[in-house]
Motif scaffolding. Structure first.
Motif, PDB file in Angstrom:
ATOM      1  N   SER A 118       0.846  -1.194   0.000  1.00 11.94           N
ATOM      2  CA  SER A 118       0.000   0.000   0.000  1.00 11.94           C
ATOM      3  C   SER A 118       0.881   1.243   0.000  1.00 11.94           C
ATOM      4  O   SER A 118       2.069   1.169   0.315  1.00 11.94           O
ATOM      5  N   PRO A 119       0.312   2.400  -0.324  1.00 13.97           N
ATOM      6  CA  PRO A 119       1.092   3.645  -0.301  1.00 13.97           C
ATOM      7  C   PRO A 119       1.624   4.005   1.080  1.00 13.97           C
ATOM      8  O   PRO A 119       2.524   4.828   1.207  1.00 13.97           O
ATOM      9  N   MET A 120       1.068   3.383   2.139  1.00  7.60           N
ATOM     10  CA  MET A 120       1.463   3.724   3.503  1.00  7.60           C
ATOM     11  C   MET A 120       2.693   2.962   3.975  1.00  7.60           C
ATOM     12  O   MET A 120       3.163   3.172   5.083  1.00  7.60           O
ATOM     13  N   GLY A 121       3.198   2.048   3.143  1.00  4.51           N
ATOM     14  CA  GLY A 121       4.339   1.234   3.556  1.00  4.51           C
ATOM     15  C   GLY A 121       3.911  -0.013   4.288  1.00  4.51           C
ATOM     16  O   GLY A 121       4.673  -0.968   4.391  1.00  4.51           O
ATOM     17  N   LEU A 122       2.702  -0.013   4.819  1.00 13.03           N
ATOM     18  CA  LEU A 122       2.105  -1.184   5.454  1.00 13.03           C
ATOM     19  C   LEU A 122       1.411  -2.021   4.400  1.00 13.03           C
ATOM     20  O   LEU A 122       0.915  -1.494   3.404  1.00 13.03           O
ATOM     21  N   ASP A 123       1.346  -3.320   4.605  1.00 10.71           N
ATOM     22  CA  ASP A 123       0.518  -4.133   3.731  1.00 10.71           C
ATOM     23  C   ASP A 123      -0.948  -3.907   4.081  1.00 10.71           C
ATOM     24  O   ASP A 123      -1.291  -3.527   5.203  1.00 10.71           O
ATOM     25  N   ILE A 124      -1.807  -4.163   3.099  1.00  7.29           N
ATOM     26  CA  ILE A 124      -3.243  -3.983   3.287  1.00  7.29           C
ATOM     27  C   ILE A 124      -3.960  -5.257   2.873  1.00  7.29           C
ATOM     28  O   ILE A 124      -3.559  -5.937   1.937  1.00  7.29           O
ATOM     29  N   SER A 125      -5.008  -5.589   3.604  1.00  7.13           N
ATOM     30  CA  SER A 125      -5.741  -6.840   3.416  1.00  7.13           C
ATOM     31  C   SER A 125      -7.189  -6.549   3.051  1.00  7.13           C
ATOM     32  O   SER A 125      -7.782  -5.587   3.546  1.00  7.13           O
ATOM     33  N   ASN A 126      -7.759  -7.379   2.173  1.00  6.68           N
ATOM     34  CA  ASN A 126      -9.173  -7.237   1.870  1.00  6.68           C
ATOM     35  C   ASN A 126     -10.033  -7.507   3.097  1.00  6.68           C
ATOM     36  O   ASN A 126     -11.119  -6.958   3.231  1.00  6.68           O
ATOM     37  N   ALA A 172       4.486  11.862   2.371  1.00  3.36           N
ATOM     38  CA  ALA A 172       5.406  10.729   2.244  1.00  3.36           C
ATOM     39  C   ALA A 172       4.764   9.506   1.591  1.00  3.36           C
ATOM     40  O   ALA A 172       5.463   8.553   1.250  1.00  3.36           O
ATOM     41  N   THR A 173       3.439   9.516   1.439  1.00  7.55           N
ATOM     42  CA  THR A 173       2.750   8.386   0.826  1.00  7.55           C
ATOM     43  C   THR A 173       2.612   8.613  -0.679  1.00  7.55           C
ATOM     44  O   THR A 173       2.243   9.702  -1.120  1.00  7.55           O
ATOM     45  N   HIS A 174       2.924   7.566  -1.435  1.00  7.77           N
ATOM     46  CA  HIS A 174       2.885   7.646  -2.898  1.00  7.77           C
ATOM     47  C   HIS A 174       2.336   6.341  -3.456  1.00  7.77           C
ATOM     48  O   HIS A 174       2.358   5.305  -2.787  1.00  7.77           O
ATOM     49  N   GLU A 175       1.854   6.392  -4.683  1.00 10.75           N
ATOM     50  CA  GLU A 175       1.294   5.201  -5.323  1.00 10.75           C
ATOM     51  C   GLU A 175       2.272   4.036  -5.283  1.00 10.75           C
ATOM     52  O   GLU A 175       1.887   2.886  -5.117  1.00 10.75           O
ATOM     53  N   MET A 176       3.550   4.318  -5.418  1.00 13.24           N
ATOM     54  CA  MET A 176       4.557   3.256  -5.491  1.00 13.24           C
ATOM     55  C   MET A 176       5.105   2.872  -4.120  1.00 13.24           C
ATOM     56  O   MET A 176       5.977   2.016  -4.017  1.00 13.24           O
ATOM     57  N   GLY A 177       4.602   3.507  -3.068  1.00 19.98           N
ATOM     58  CA  GLY A 177       5.081   3.169  -1.728  1.00 19.98           C
ATOM     59  C   GLY A 177       5.429   4.404  -0.928  1.00 19.98           C
ATOM     60  O   GLY A 177       5.300   5.543  -1.396  1.00 19.98           O
ATOM     61  N   ILE A 178       5.915   4.182   0.285  1.00 22.53           N
ATOM     62  CA  ILE A 178       6.156   5.297   1.199  1.00 22.53           C
ATOM     63  C   ILE A 178       7.598   5.796   1.121  1.00 22.53           C
ATOM     64  O   ILE A 178       8.537   5.026   0.895  1.00 22.53           O
ATOM     65  N   ASP A 179       7.748   7.098   1.286  1.00 24.08           N
ATOM     66  CA  ASP A 179       9.059   7.725   1.423  1.00 24.08           C
ATOM     67  C   ASP A 179       9.432   7.638   2.901  1.00 24.08           C
ATOM     68  O   ASP A 179       9.032   8.481   3.707  1.00 24.08           O
ATOM     69  N   LEU A 180      10.171   6.609   3.264  1.00 24.91           N
ATOM     70  CA  LEU A 180      10.468   6.367   4.676  1.00 24.91           C
ATOM     71  C   LEU A 180      11.274   7.498   5.305  1.00 24.91           C
ATOM     72  O   LEU A 180      11.075   7.843   6.464  1.00 24.91           O
TER      73      LEU A 180
END
Length: 234
Positions: A118-126, A172-180
């Protein structure tokens, strides 16, 4: 080795909020995942199955019975205690929690089609949105009934407004992932309003009913161990 009734075990774990149970025979792993484990556990041939157990939603936090003493890591201890009630640890190879092994839990989870980047760097579940975490990962010498390997679209694919992209004050959140680095610099700054919570995560609409309590969010976000890891990205 004492036999474990895994159907009963799965039900017992769920009673304590450990309601995510993923398992697969090692011989059915992808070559990449198998090699990752073998690099950590050369004696992998002694084991039959890989098991991941986690919590989705709020129940796990409400079931915790140990004092929230950071020096002891009560969440790890609680999870290991529940596993020890099944059988002696000699029957398992504990990969997580561990100070020796560092398994790629997100990669394992994605193998089952349980979660997605996910864009937040965390995985996301249905099933649970971002409100889940894996608490145990281990190899076992017995064959465990397999979880279905499913293929679904990430919930992010169907999210029209993507508020996680617009509600991150650090951008810091982006379509391709988070800017840590950007996330870490903002969160650890003096004027941060993300010090004890992630505003992008809180704005995510996926499975909102499973959102952790603020108390639980603050506990995880303000742990010294977590803050040290975050500071490494500055």
């Amino acid at each position: 080795m004492a036999s474990v009734d895994w159907k009963v075990a799965k039900s017992d774990f769920a009673k304590f909020g450990l309601n995510i149970f993923l398992s697969v025979e090692l011989k059915k792993l992808t070559s990449e995942i198998y090699q990752i484990i073998k690099n950590e556990v050369p004696e992998i041939e002694l084991y039959q199955s890989l098991v991941l157990i986690g919590n989705g939603g709020k129940d796990f936090w409400e079931q915790l019975t140990l004092p929230l003493d950071e020096s002891q890591n009560p969440i790890d201890q609680f999870s290991l205690d529940k596993l020890s009630e099944l059988s002696e640890f000699k029957d398992f190879k504990i990969l997580y929690p561990s100070k020796i092994y560092f398994p790629p839990l997100q990669k394992f989870s994605r193998l089952f089609g349980f979660s997605y980047p996910s864009p937040m760097g965390l995985d996301i579940s249905n099933q649970f949105g971002s409100w889940f975490a894996f608490r145990l990962c281990f190899l076992t010498k017995s064959v465990v009934e397999e979880s279905a390997l499913v293929s679904q679209l990430s919930p992010c694919e169907n999210c029209l407004f993507k508020p996680c992209l617009t509600n991150c004050p650090a951008s810091a959140t982006h379509e391709m992932g988070i800017d840590l680095k950007g996330c870490a610099n903002y969160r650890l700054g003096e004027a941060s309003n993300c010090a004890d919570r992630c505003l992008a995560r809180l704005s995510c609409p996926v499975q909102k009913q499973h959102q952790y309590s603020i108390e639980q969010i603050q506990y995880h976000m303000l742990r010294v161990e977590h803050l040290k890891k975050l500071a490494a990205f500055k």
